[in-house]
Motif scaffolding. Structure first.
Motif, short mmCIF file in Angstrom:
data_model
loop_
_atom_site.label_atom_id
_atom_site.label_comp_id
_atom_site.label_asym_id
_atom_site.label_seq_id
_atom_site.Cartn_x
_atom_site.Cartn_y
_atom_site.Cartn_z
N TRP A 6 34.25 29.86 48.52
CA TRP A 6 34.87 31.06 49.21
C TRP A 6 34.25 30.24 50.96
CZ3 TRP A 6 38.03 33.54 47.97
CH2 TRP A 6 38.61 34.72 48.78
N PRO B 55 38.93 39.20 55.96
CA PRO B 55 40.10 40.26 55.76
C PRO B 55 40.91 40.85 56.53
CG PRO B 55 39.32 40.21 53.62
CD PRO B 55 38.21 39.77 54.47
N ALA C 16 45.49 35.59 50.72
CA ALA C 16 44.52 36.41 49.63
C ALA C 16 44.35 37.75 50.43
CB ALA C 16 43.08 35.84 50.11
N VAL C 17 45.71 37.72 51.32
CA VAL C 17 45.89 39.29 52.05
C VAL C 17 46.85 39.67 51.74
CG1 VAL C 17 45.08 39.84 53.77
CG2 VAL C 17 43.58 38.66 53.66
N SER D 202 37.26 43.78 43.62
CA SER D 202 37.08 43.64 44.79
C SER D 202 38.68 43.83 45.37
CB SER D 202 37.62 41.65 44.57
OG SER D 202 38.06 41.26 46.08
N PHE E 176 40.45 42.07 47.36
CA PHE E 176 41.53 41.06 46.68
C PHE E 176 42.15 41.04 45.40
CE2 PHE E 176 38.36 39.20 49.05
CZ PHE E 176 38.81 38.33 51.01
N SER F 134 47.15 44.08 44.66
CA SER F 134 48.63 43.94 44.89
C SER F 134 49.35 44.58 44.61
CB SER F 134 48.36 42.19 44.45
OG SER F 134 48.56 42.00 42.45
#
Length: 510
Positions: free
Chosen positions: A85, A193, A220-221, A502, A504, A507
């Motif tokens: 990361w 983020p 990733a956002v 997470s 992340f 979605s």
């Protein structure tokens, strides 16, 4: 639930209805010019105490607040694998006492300050020396900025949990420019983020974030905006789900699952916690009976784990007799059949140990889980053990447990990764070994896990887990299903290593 993450206790949450949740729309349909969905709205059961990493950084159910605004040095995947990361590479020295991290060179904090090795060292030192309940994860470690993109972490002895630790609270990197700013507790500056919108947020109730336009990992956002509403009452959470006021929600009552699924939501789950008895007084200093392994084994045979799982968790979870999780290299499915439910055989063991008429055992209780305590007492009574309960008050439950004031107790604990679990529950100085029980065989296994080759450490972990079960240091009942629900517009790859997913992992559905 009394639940611990690392060394922090989460006491049972009061049933308080929450009203006026700002930013409650669960609409994620369509994409903006950024190519992202507009907003992700989540619910959580608890809010952050402080955004100052050194003062209040935690993982568990508080992780989404910190993960939104801060980056960690390493990342844990959905399956628990450690991935790059902020640090792109890492390497231990020959004796595993120095970890060298290579950092990205293109990261800035949201105040424009460069995130370099000096900033990382300063943040790690602040966490180590601070008051975070998980500060002990970095205790005894020294940090050096070798150059702008290289950090060394030196240890007195190998720490097999270090990479995992750096993917959680201890690895969060806060901008050093905010260390002396009293507003850092409520107005955090990181490189993460999102950026906290302090004007739109209400401390303790609603936290609103906007996407960081300069984030180093924009792919990733997935959302331009993130809202996290704190809803402590499970009924209020269910109502928010039915009203479409969220896209994702932490579920604390698994008996709500059929109703949630009936609302068109999808259930994602993991099993992080186990519930059962912690048989602390293995040397028999307070309760002489527990000093005999046959007594501890008899206690394990007293419990109908399948019936307890059904009665206490509506069947959501998995019975177990071991404290090491399924993800551990030491886990052995066969160990879960060591102690079948057999009251008659348990009474024979008690008689062999010199207690044909049973004995009395002092333990704690709390009204919040009265059904659990009643069932435990009933099943122990069936083999001749009379439980004498004392209610120390919810605020003293953990304190009295660790004093220690009782030889055994019911508890719900997280099944940590191996080395963390050892230092959490098993080693002589472990938090949940308040009598400091010590066994030469256990010490040998622990030493090999810490200092041996990877192959030797793996075998020692397996041997230690089997020894724990054989010696009946604990009497686990089941692993509890941790449940998270998402609406029809949202996909979620559930994190196997934390109570909260997470950020992340969410979605929008295509």
């Amino acid at each position: 639930m009394f639940r611990w993450k690392a060394t922090a206790a989460l006491t049972a949450i009061a049933a308080l209805a929450l009203t006026g949740c700002a930013g409650g729309s669960g609409d994620t349909d369509g994409e903006n010019a950024s190519g992202r969905a507009d907003r992700l709205t989540l619910t959580a059961i608890i809010g952050p105490t402080s955004y100052d990493v050194g003062a209040g950084a935690e993982w568990g159910n508080r992780s989404p607040y910190f993960q939104a605004v801060f980056d960690t040095l390493l990342m844990s995947s959905a399956t628990g694998e450690i991935e790059p990361w902020l640090a792109t590479e890492w390497e231990f020295n020959e004796d595993n006492t120095v970890l060298t991290l290579t950092l990205r060179d293109d990261v800035t904090f949201t105040d424009g300050e460069t995130l370099d090795a000096d900033a990382v060292v300063a943040s790690l030192e602040r966490f180590r020396d601070g008051t975070s309940p998980q500060a002990s994860n970095l205790a005894g470690k020294e940090f050096t900025a070798v150059d702008a993109t290289t950090v060394e972490i030196a240890m007195e002895a190998p720490d097999p949990s270090l990479l995992s630790v750096l993917s959680k609270a201890a690895g969060l990197i806060q901008a050093p420019s905010t260390f002396d700013d009293p507003n850092s507790a409520t107005n955090p500056i990181g490189s993460g983020p999102y950026v906290l919108d302090t004007d739109a947020s209400v401390t303790g109730t609603t936290y609103v974030y906007t996407a960081n336009p300069d984030y180093w990992n924009p792919d990733a956002v997935k959302y331009d905006n993130l809202t996290i509403n704190v809803i402590e009452d499970p009924t209020a959470t269910l109502n928010a789900i039915k009203a479409g006021e969220a896209n994702g929600a932490k579920i604390t009552l698994n008996d709500q699952i059929p109703e949630i699924e009936g609302s068109g939501w999808v259930i994602e789950a993991n099993e992080l916690d186990f519930q059962g008895l912690l048989l602390f007084d293995r040397d028999g200093t307070m309760a002489p009976e527990l000093g005999d392994v046959r007594v501890r084994q008899a206690i394990n045979m007293a419990f109908d784990r399948e019936a307890l799982l059904q009665a206490l968790q509506s069947g959501y979870g998995t019975v177990t007799e071991q404290v090491f999780p399924e993800s551990s290299v030491g886990y052995d499915d066969a160990l879960d059949s060591t102690y079948g439910y057999d009251p008659e055989a348990a009474m024979e063991l008690l008689a062999d140990a010199g207690y044909p008429d049973g004995f009395e055992l002092d333990m704690m209780s709390t009204p919040a889980f009265q059904t659990t305590f009643d069932l435990v007492a009933q099943q122990l009574a069936d083999i001749g053990i009379t439980v004498n309960y004392t209610d120390p008050g919810a605020g003293n439950f953990i304190t009295d447990m660790l004093a220690p004031k009782y030889p055994a107790t019911w508890m719900a604990l997280e099944q940590n990764p191996d080395w963390q679990l050892i230092n959490f529950m098993i080693s002589p100085e472990a938090t949940f070994n308040p009598f400091h029980s010590q066994d030469p065989q256990v010490d040998e296994y622990i030493s090999t896990i810490q200092l041996g080759t990877p192959e030797e450490a793996e075998q020692a972990t397996k041997d230690l887990n089997a020894y724990m079960v054989d010696q009946a240091w604990f009497a686990p009942f089941f692993r509890v299903q941790g449940t998270y629900a998402v609406d029809a517009n949202t996909d979620l790859e559930m994190w196997s290593v934390n109570a909260y997913p997470s950020i992340f992992a969410f979605s929008p559905k295509n």
